[in-house]
Design an enzyme around this catalytic site. Structure first.
Site, mmCIF file in Angstrom:
data_model
loop_
_atom_site.group_PDB
_atom_site.id
_atom_site.type_symbol
_atom_site.label_atom_id
_atom_site.label_comp_id
_atom_site.label_asym_id
_atom_site.label_seq_id
_atom_site.Cartn_x
_atom_site.Cartn_y
_atom_site.Cartn_z
ATOM 1 N N LYS A 11 60.887 -69.145 -34.542
ATOM 2 C CA LYS A 11 61.683 -70.033 -33.696
ATOM 3 C C LYS A 11 60.895 -70.504 -32.464
ATOM 4 O O LYS A 11 59.849 -69.931 -32.126
ATOM 5 C CB LYS A 11 62.968 -69.300 -33.288
ATOM 6 C CG LYS A 11 63.917 -69.012 -34.463
ATOM 7 C CD LYS A 11 65.225 -68.386 -33.970
ATOM 8 C CE LYS A 11 66.202 -68.153 -35.106
ATOM 9 N NZ LYS A 11 67.500 -67.616 -34.605
ATOM 10 N N TYR A 51 72.619 -75.207 -39.409
ATOM 11 C CA TYR A 51 73.502 -74.167 -38.865
ATOM 12 C C TYR A 51 74.980 -74.552 -38.963
ATOM 13 O O TYR A 51 75.803 -74.041 -38.199
ATOM 14 C CB TYR A 51 73.123 -73.880 -37.414
ATOM 15 C CG TYR A 51 71.912 -72.966 -37.267
ATOM 16 C CD1 TYR A 51 71.940 -71.656 -37.755
ATOM 17 C CD2 TYR A 51 70.762 -73.387 -36.619
ATOM 18 C CE1 TYR A 51 70.846 -70.808 -37.603
ATOM 19 C CE2 TYR A 51 69.660 -72.543 -36.458
ATOM 20 C CZ TYR A 51 69.722 -71.254 -36.960
ATOM 21 O OH TYR A 51 68.648 -70.404 -36.805
ATOM 22 N N PHE A 59 78.560 -70.573 -29.467
ATOM 23 C CA PHE A 59 77.123 -70.668 -29.194
ATOM 24 C C PHE A 59 76.444 -71.807 -29.956
ATOM 25 O O PHE A 59 75.234 -71.999 -29.839
ATOM 26 C CB PHE A 59 76.423 -69.329 -29.497
ATOM 27 C CG PHE A 59 76.548 -68.835 -30.921
ATOM 28 C CD1 PHE A 59 75.747 -69.355 -31.937
ATOM 29 C CD2 PHE A 59 77.463 -67.832 -31.243
ATOM 30 C CE1 PHE A 59 75.854 -68.893 -33.244
ATOM 31 C CE2 PHE A 59 77.574 -67.366 -32.556
ATOM 32 C CZ PHE A 59 76.771 -67.911 -33.558
ATOM 33 N N ARG A 87 64.982 -59.473 -43.660
ATOM 34 C CA ARG A 87 66.017 -59.192 -42.645
ATOM 35 C C ARG A 87 65.711 -57.872 -41.940
ATOM 36 O O ARG A 87 65.909 -57.735 -40.731
ATOM 37 C CB ARG A 87 67.409 -59.115 -43.289
ATOM 38 C CG ARG A 87 67.914 -60.385 -43.947
ATOM 39 C CD ARG A 87 68.403 -61.433 -43.009
ATOM 40 N NE ARG A 87 69.365 -60.987 -42.032
ATOM 41 C CZ ARG A 87 70.000 -61.826 -41.201
ATOM 42 N NH1 ARG A 87 69.790 -63.138 -41.259
ATOM 43 N NH2 ARG A 87 70.833 -61.368 -40.299
ATOM 44 N N THR A 93 70.238 -59.202 -34.965
ATOM 45 C CA THR A 93 70.361 -60.496 -34.272
ATOM 46 C C THR A 93 70.183 -60.326 -32.766
ATOM 47 O O THR A 93 69.474 -61.096 -32.122
ATOM 48 C CB THR A 93 71.753 -61.110 -34.569
ATOM 49 O OG1 THR A 93 71.932 -61.154 -35.986
ATOM 50 C CG2 THR A 93 71.874 -62.506 -33.989
ATOM 51 N N ASN A 114 65.865 -65.384 -30.281
ATOM 52 C CA ASN A 114 65.518 -64.134 -30.971
ATOM 53 C C ASN A 114 64.386 -64.277 -31.996
ATOM 54 O O ASN A 114 64.302 -63.523 -32.955
ATOM 55 C CB ASN A 114 66.779 -63.505 -31.576
ATOM 56 C CG ASN A 114 67.458 -64.410 -32.581
ATOM 57 O OD1 ASN A 114 66.951 -65.492 -32.882
ATOM 58 N ND2 ASN A 114 68.587 -63.979 -33.108
ATOM 59 N N HIS A 117 64.188 -66.457 -37.890
ATOM 60 C CA HIS A 117 65.349 -66.671 -38.767
ATOM 61 C C HIS A 117 65.028 -66.137 -40.152
ATOM 62 O O HIS A 117 63.871 -66.200 -40.584
ATOM 63 C CB HIS A 117 65.656 -68.170 -38.885
ATOM 64 C CG HIS A 117 66.622 -68.482 -40.002
ATOM 65 N ND1 HIS A 117 67.989 -68.408 -39.825
ATOM 66 C CD2 HIS A 117 66.409 -68.796 -41.314
ATOM 67 C CE1 HIS A 117 68.577 -68.683 -40.995
ATOM 68 N NE2 HIS A 117 67.642 -68.926 -41.913
ATOM 69 N N GLU A 128 68.505 -73.005 -48.220
ATOM 70 C CA GLU A 128 67.604 -73.186 -47.072
ATOM 71 C C GLU A 128 66.184 -73.560 -47.495
ATOM 72 O O GLU A 128 65.521 -74.338 -46.799
ATOM 73 C CB GLU A 128 67.597 -71.917 -46.217
ATOM 74 C CG GLU A 128 68.939 -71.691 -45.538
ATOM 75 C CD GLU A 128 69.000 -70.435 -44.677
ATOM 76 O OE1 GLU A 128 69.992 -70.300 -43.926
ATOM 77 O OE2 GLU A 128 68.083 -69.580 -44.748
HETATM 78 P P1 IDP Z 1 70.990 -64.122 -37.770
HETATM 79 O O1 IDP Z 1 69.946 -65.109 -37.273
HETATM 80 O O2 IDP Z 1 70.600 -62.705 -37.458
HETATM 81 O O3 IDP Z 1 71.342 -64.330 -39.224
HETATM 82 P P2 IDP Z 1 73.534 -65.396 -37.132
HETATM 83 O O4 IDP Z 1 74.790 -64.658 -36.813
HETATM 84 O O5 IDP Z 1 73.437 -66.084 -38.450
HETATM 85 O O6 IDP Z 1 72.315 -64.377 -36.908
HETATM 86 O O7 IDP Z 1 73.329 -66.447 -35.962
HETATM 87 C C1 IDP Z 1 72.386 -67.494 -36.083
HETATM 88 C C2 IDP Z 1 71.632 -67.609 -34.790
HETATM 89 O O8 IDP Z 1 72.533 -68.029 -33.753
HETATM 90 C C3 IDP Z 1 71.036 -66.294 -34.237
HETATM 91 O O9 IDP Z 1 69.820 -65.935 -34.827
HETATM 92 C C4 IDP Z 1 70.906 -66.624 -32.759
HETATM 93 O O10 IDP Z 1 69.773 -67.459 -32.499
HETATM 94 C C5 IDP Z 1 72.180 -67.425 -32.513
HETATM 95 N N1 IDP Z 1 73.303 -66.570 -32.079
HETATM 96 C C6 IDP Z 1 74.019 -65.709 -32.847
HETATM 97 N N2 IDP Z 1 74.987 -65.091 -32.129
HETATM 98 C C7 IDP Z 1 74.862 -65.578 -30.877
HETATM 99 C C8 IDP Z 1 75.579 -65.331 -29.660
HETATM 100 O O11 IDP Z 1 76.527 -64.535 -29.583
HETATM 101 N N3 IDP Z 1 75.168 -66.028 -28.550
HETATM 102 C C9 IDP Z 1 74.132 -66.920 -28.583
HETATM 103 N N4 IDP Z 1 73.446 -67.195 -29.708
HETATM 104 C C10 IDP Z 1 73.795 -66.522 -30.840
HETATM 105 MG MG MG Z 2 72.240 -65.942 -40.134
#
Ligand code: IDP
Ligand code: MG
Length: 139
Positions: A11, A51, A59, A87, A93, A114, A117, A128
């Site tokens: 990212k 997304y 968010f 993963r 996350t 973070n 992805h 994807e």
């Molecule tokens: P993942 O990337 O671990 O699969 P997802 O729940 O699919 O997590 O969320 C997609 C992306 O959205 C996350 O990687 C992160 O960048 C962002 N995200 C997820 N939850 C939050 C939140 O509570 N606040 C801000 N950004 C979030």
């Molecule tokens: Mg995800």
């Protein structure tokens, strides 16, 4: 477990901070073969489509802004059990909950920024991968 493919992104936060090489190294040291890879920017409509599953989440707007702020590295990774193993290497996350030795523990700034992805299931990977790669780009 058969060979499997997953979709991965380094990212904008991690690319901007110069962690691309370290993350690629962790990927290769953990038995993944990189079968497709390119650096590019993601346009706003692309990020919104990618997304879309999160579009009702509070968010969502911040996530789209973040994912379009700078270059990313998109990849297709192959190994046995690639989806789960990627993963696992990514970590939780929220980096506050990520295990030692994971990419997010090492590099993520917060739950949004973070670093990486990864597809969360075979159906997601199947959507994807072609979102970013044509079949001729997978080696
Ligand atoms: P993942 O990337 O671990 O699969 P997802 O729940 O699919 O997590 O969320 C997609 C992306 O959205 C996350 O990687 C992160 O960048 C962002 N995200 C997820 N939850 C939050 C939140 O509570 N606040 C801000 N950004 C979030
Ligand atoms: Mg995800």
């Amino acid at each position: 477990m058969a060979l499997e493919r997953t979709f991965a992104i380094i990212k904008p936060d991690a690319v901007a901070k110069g962690h691309t090489g370290d993350i690629l190294s962790m990927i290769e040291h953990n038995g993944f073969r990189i079968i497709g890879m390119k650096m590019r920017r993601i346009a706003k409509p692309e990020a919104e489509a990618f997304y879309a599953v999160h579009k009702e989440r509070p968010f969502f707007k911040g996530l789209v802004n973040f994912m379009t702020e700078g270059p990313v590295v998109v990849m297709v990774l192959e190994r046995e059990d690639a989806i789960a193993k990627w993963r696992e290497l990514m970590g939780a996350t929220n980096p506050a909950n990520a295990a030692e030795g994971t990419i997010r523990k090492r590099f993520a700034e917060n739950i949004e920024r973070n670093s990486v992805h990864g597809s969360d299931a075979p159906e997601t990977a199947a959507q994807e991968i072609p979102f970013f790669f044509g079949t001729a780009e997978l080696l």
